[in-house]
Write a protein that holds these residues in place. Sequence first.
Motif, mmCIF file in Angstrom:
data_model
loop_
_atom_site.group_PDB
_atom_site.id
_atom_site.type_symbol
_atom_site.label_atom_id
_atom_site.label_comp_id
_atom_site.label_asym_id
_atom_site.label_seq_id
_atom_site.Cartn_x
_atom_site.Cartn_y
_atom_site.Cartn_z
ATOM 1 N N ALA A 159 -2.564 -0.651 -1.801
ATOM 2 C CA ALA A 159 -2.633 -1.794 -0.718
ATOM 3 C C ALA A 159 -1.833 -1.695 0.670
ATOM 4 N N LYS A 160 -0.639 -1.320 0.566
ATOM 5 C CA LYS A 160 0.229 -1.256 1.434
ATOM 6 C C LYS A 160 0.159 0.038 2.070
ATOM 7 N N LYS A 162 -1.159 2.686 4.993
ATOM 8 C CA LYS A 162 -1.955 2.575 6.105
ATOM 9 C C LYS A 162 -3.554 2.953 5.919
ATOM 10 N N ARG A 233 -3.719 -6.955 2.564
ATOM 11 C CA ARG A 233 -3.628 -5.979 3.681
ATOM 12 C C ARG A 233 -3.824 -6.785 5.020
ATOM 13 N N GLU A 236 -0.365 -7.459 6.272
ATOM 14 C CA GLU A 236 0.503 -6.481 6.988
ATOM 15 C C GLU A 236 0.406 -6.281 8.505
#
Length: 236
Positions: A159-160, A162, A233, A236
């Motif tokens: 999920a982190k 890009k 997400r 972020e």
Amino acid sequence: MGHWSYVTVEGERVIFGEEKRVYMLIPKEFGGGSYYTDCFSGMGNSIGPGIFEFLADTNKEYLSSDNLEAPVLEQFGGLWSWDIEELKAKGLSEKEIEAKNKEEQKRYYDMAVARYELSVARINDFKVLSHEQMLDKYGVDYKYDIGNDISRGEDELMAKLKYPLKLSRTDMKYEDTPYFSIDDEGQGSCFSYDWETEEEAWDDERRENQYKEWKENIKNNYFERIEPLMKLREKE
């Protein structure tokens, strides 16, 4: 070495050895389109340049230690139960056994820290060194190792990214779906192990029945797992 796999953006498991096409979608920033395979190998190297290599290349500019799972001492066990029984048989006290248990736990933790530090260094070098320099320093599998480090394990790692992995049964644009692939908890296998008879269920009939039984459960489970990751997400 075991197998592993993912769940597609539709919520379907990708089964290793199954003759069923799956696409790996390419972000438009990297040319768009897709790679595909008609039979997933269970190791990830049967689609395009390889899943891990693909994730390393597409996310290269954005990687940092935040994309890695740092080890925590409490995650690691110490002595195995049979080791403890052996020490008891030798007459060691509970206090002595506990001390040895903590020593063993620390040993496992220290090994994990060393691997983590190597992963951090590899990512940092990946962003500044040439391909030839990375080969000399980390070997031919350096991209595979980076992709593995930044995507395998906790769902939050994917999920982190890009550009998280998007495997699909449909050849669509990467940008057409907000969903992304996460680890298949069944490790890409429809086979089971019968602990009572100690026989592996390799027969086709049981495999097919098991697949039907799991299919809907996996789909529901996927969307239960993916929704909090989608929210992550967004932050972020």
